[in-house]
Design a protein around this motif. Structure first.
Motif, mmCIF file in Angstrom:
data_model
loop_
_atom_site.group_PDB
_atom_site.id
_atom_site.type_symbol
_atom_site.label_atom_id
_atom_site.label_comp_id
_atom_site.label_asym_id
_atom_site.label_seq_id
_atom_site.Cartn_x
_atom_site.Cartn_y
_atom_site.Cartn_z
ATOM 1 N N HIS A 1 14.467 11.820 -47.347
ATOM 2 C CA HIS A 1 14.373 11.014 -48.232
ATOM 3 C C HIS A 1 12.846 10.397 -48.421
ATOM 4 C CE1 HIS A 1 19.029 10.352 -47.449
ATOM 5 N NE2 HIS A 1 18.760 11.173 -48.209
ATOM 6 N N THR B 1 16.031 11.017 -42.819
ATOM 7 C CA THR B 1 15.104 10.016 -43.415
ATOM 8 C C THR B 1 13.972 10.809 -43.718
ATOM 9 O OG1 THR B 1 15.885 8.617 -41.834
ATOM 10 C CG2 THR B 1 13.968 8.057 -42.314
ATOM 11 N N SER B 2 13.521 11.934 -42.948
ATOM 12 C CA SER B 2 12.263 12.789 -43.505
ATOM 13 C C SER B 2 12.467 13.375 -44.647
ATOM 14 C CB SER B 2 12.167 13.784 -42.427
ATOM 15 O OG SER B 2 11.905 13.289 -41.133
ATOM 16 N N ASN C 1 18.406 4.570 -45.361
ATOM 17 C CA ASN C 1 18.421 5.590 -44.486
ATOM 18 C C ASN C 1 19.240 5.015 -43.301
ATOM 19 O OD1 ASN C 1 17.003 7.947 -45.269
ATOM 20 N ND2 ASN C 1 15.215 6.311 -45.257
ATOM 21 N N VAL D 1 9.891 7.319 -39.755
ATOM 22 C CA VAL D 1 9.710 8.844 -39.600
ATOM 23 C C VAL D 1 8.356 9.093 -38.936
ATOM 24 C CG1 VAL D 1 10.999 9.243 -41.597
ATOM 25 C CG2 VAL D 1 8.735 8.647 -41.944
ATOM 26 N N SER E 1 17.055 15.684 -39.719
ATOM 27 C CA SER E 1 16.741 14.559 -40.178
ATOM 28 C C SER E 1 17.008 14.012 -41.668
ATOM 29 C CB SER E 1 15.211 14.271 -40.004
ATOM 30 O OG SER E 1 14.743 12.801 -40.365
ATOM 31 N N HIS F 1 14.667 -0.456 -37.479
ATOM 32 C CA HIS F 1 15.733 1.019 -37.600
ATOM 33 C C HIS F 1 16.097 1.295 -36.223
ATOM 34 C CE1 HIS F 1 12.583 0.620 -41.064
ATOM 35 N NE2 HIS F 1 13.706 1.559 -41.696
ATOM 36 N N ASN G 1 20.475 8.187 -40.266
ATOM 37 C CA ASN G 1 19.281 8.701 -40.358
ATOM 38 C C ASN G 1 19.039 10.102 -40.086
ATOM 39 O OD1 ASN G 1 19.285 8.819 -37.609
ATOM 40 N ND2 ASN G 1 18.163 6.693 -37.498
#
Length: 529
Positions: free
Chosen positions: A436, A433-434, A402, A60, A431, A507, A405
């Motif tokens: 989470h 991921t951001s 993620n 992230v 997003s 990732h 993502n």
């Protein structure tokens, strides 16, 4: 030498003009409500930084630097700057007498663009959202406001009739059919037996290995299970053929969009042709059996996803073609090859790194195994799904993993969300991921903490928890996925103890373990259970 000099002058003029047009366009966009941001370099935009963050241990980074950017990399330059802004110069020495300077200004104290910002990735303008409310709107408005937008290679391999690409009533109908089947108690009861068989066969083979590579081993389970659910193909030559060809297909989803013989995309497309021929044969044979009035296929409960789609009469103008069904069966194999093996592997990694969580998981599952031994009953799917701490472990694994993502969309018209304007034709990256990994949503987000789910609100209808997407395209197989992970973890922790070697998560282009997570296993003695 003079010619070279004038060439550099021309290059400087062109770059300066491009920079001026970019600044002017940026000012106009911001006045209209387009989120702030930086388009980056001409053509490539901020693509290299975006990819680099994916290779790091903190994917992230790209979003974090832009939503609350402190310009830490330029801290030394800022420290001694007395002005409110400073200038960075790049120089190219042409000869002893001349030098070409390219400069731009950065405002001192720049704090970032906020949770929604604009950028340029692969030459295309993109709005990146790290705001859960904006993401919710993007996920729920498909077709009339946003349409899926994926890289060219994904579209090329999966085709225009892909579940990822279709919209409107056909997408809703397909999602409802498959979701209803995958959530049905009948399927869960039947597939539980199959998952147990595949899991126990795989775990039994580990006793002969000095080192087990978890990522490779769990793929043997997940792909076999999913193919059984989709097209009812069991162990044998056909399944081996599918595994081999599908592994080639999936390698081309993220690659250079060049279709010349010998290229990755070309090889993947050829593999899909072979796989499609086999699956099409299965679908045609099943259709012929139904047309003959075969009772097993016509009247009994659906055996697999092919049965479900062939039985749907739907609107006579929208009957699902055999090609459509065949192609989408191949697409739906992706979780068995990628997402599910990754989720299981990361669960093992996170548990290895958190012994307290592993011990509590083991205690809960050993207790279930003892109850079943005393009663003599077979496991029901509800036994696995109603293990509370096991479900907490799975929820936390999916939050931190993620695996999906983000989702990519394109605005089909100007869209206003909150105070942000998303122009028609622009891409949108929502997003996950951001969300989470945001401290506003999860305390100590980089810490594996299954206990946080004991007091957390339900994972359903939770805008800050979207490992399976959301809205009309919420993954229809989410319950089946959790069931499969539950069964795997139960039999793993009641069969072995293990020591994991040091490994790290990669990732990009997809989430996986760099070394495939090697572990050394020790079988549990009966007295330990």
């Amino acid at each position: 030498m003079e010619m070279i000099h004038w060439c550099w002058v021309l290059v400087g003029f062109v770059m300066g003009w491009c920079w001026y047009k970019s600044i002017k366009s940026k000012a106009m966009e911001e006045r209209s409500g387009v989120p702030k941001g930086n388009p980056g370099w001409p053509v490539i935009g901020e693509t290299l930084d975006f990819i680099a963050s994916g290779w790091s241990s903190r994917p992230v980074t790209f979003m974090e630097k832009r939503r609350s950017r402190e310009m830490k990399d330029l801290k030394a330059l800022l420290k001694n700057q007395p002005l409110s802004e400073f200038q960075i110069c790049f120089s190219l020495v042409l000869d002893d007498e001349s030098m070409f300077l390219l400069s731009f200004k950065v405002e001192k104290g720049f704090k970032g663009y906020g949770k929604v910002f604009k950028t340029n990735i692969l030459g295309k303008p993109v709005i990146v959202s790290t705001d859960q409310e904006v993401n919710k709107v993007v996920l729920q408005n498909i077709g009339n406001t946003f349409i899926p937008a994926y890289p060219q290679t994904i579209t090329e391999i999966l085709g225009e009739s892909s579940i990822l690409q279709i919209n409107g009533s056909l997408q809703k109908r397909l999602h409802a059919l498959l979701g209803g089947f995958l959530r049905s108690p009948h399927l869960k009861a039947r597939i539980t037996r199959d998952i147990e068989i595949y899991v126990n066969q795989t775990l039994h083979s580990w006793k002969d290995y000095r080192v087990v590579y978890v990522q490779d081993e769990v793929r043997k389970i997940t792909f076999d299970v999913l193919v059984k659910v989709l097209v009812s193909v069991g162990p044998g030559e056909d399944l081996n053929f599918m595994k081999r060809e599908f592994s080639e297909v999936i390698k081309g989803l993220i690659c250079l969009p060049i279709k010349l013989p010998g290229t990755r995309l070309y090889k993947s497309l050829k593999a899909k042709e072979k796989l499609l021929k086999m699956v099409r044969g299965i679908v045609e044979e099943r259709k012929a059996a139904m047309d003959r009035g075969d009772y097993v296929f016509q009247r009994g409960p659906p055996n697999d996803a092919v049965d479900v789609l062939l039985r749907d009469t739907g609107d006579s103008t929208e009957r699902l073609s055999l090609d459509f069904i065949s192609s989408n069966m191949i697409e739906m194999m992706i979780p068995g090859e990628e997402t599910m093996p990754t989720a299981m592997t990361l669960a093992v990694k996170f548990l290895s790194d958190t012994p307290v969580a592993l011990n509590q998981l083991m205690e809960e599952n050993v207790e279930l195994k003892k109850r079943k031994a005393v009663s003599g009953e077979d496991y029901a799917w509800t036994d696995y799904m109603y293990l509370p701490f096991t479900q907490n472990v799975i929820n936390e694994t999916l939050r931190m993993a993620n695996i999906i993502n983000a989702v990519w969309r394109k605005a089909v018209k100007d869209v206003k969300i909150k105070d942000y304007l998303i122009p028609e034709g622009w891409g949108v990256m929502a997003s996950f991921t951001s969300i989470h990994m945001d401290e506003e949503n999860y305390e100590n987000p980089y810490q594996f903490n299954p206990w946080r789910w004991e007091k957390a609100r339900s994972v359903n209808n939770n805008n800050s928890y979207t490992p399976f997407g959301g809205g009309q395209r919420l993954c229809p197989g989410l319950e089946l996925s959790k069931l499969e992970i539950s069964i795997f973890l139960h039999h793993l922790v009641t069969t072995y103890r293990w020591v994991a070697e040091k490994d790290e998560i990669v990732h990009f282009p997809t989430v996986k373990m760099r070394k495939k997570l090697p572990i050394s296993v020790t079988p549990l003695l009966p007295s330990a259970i």
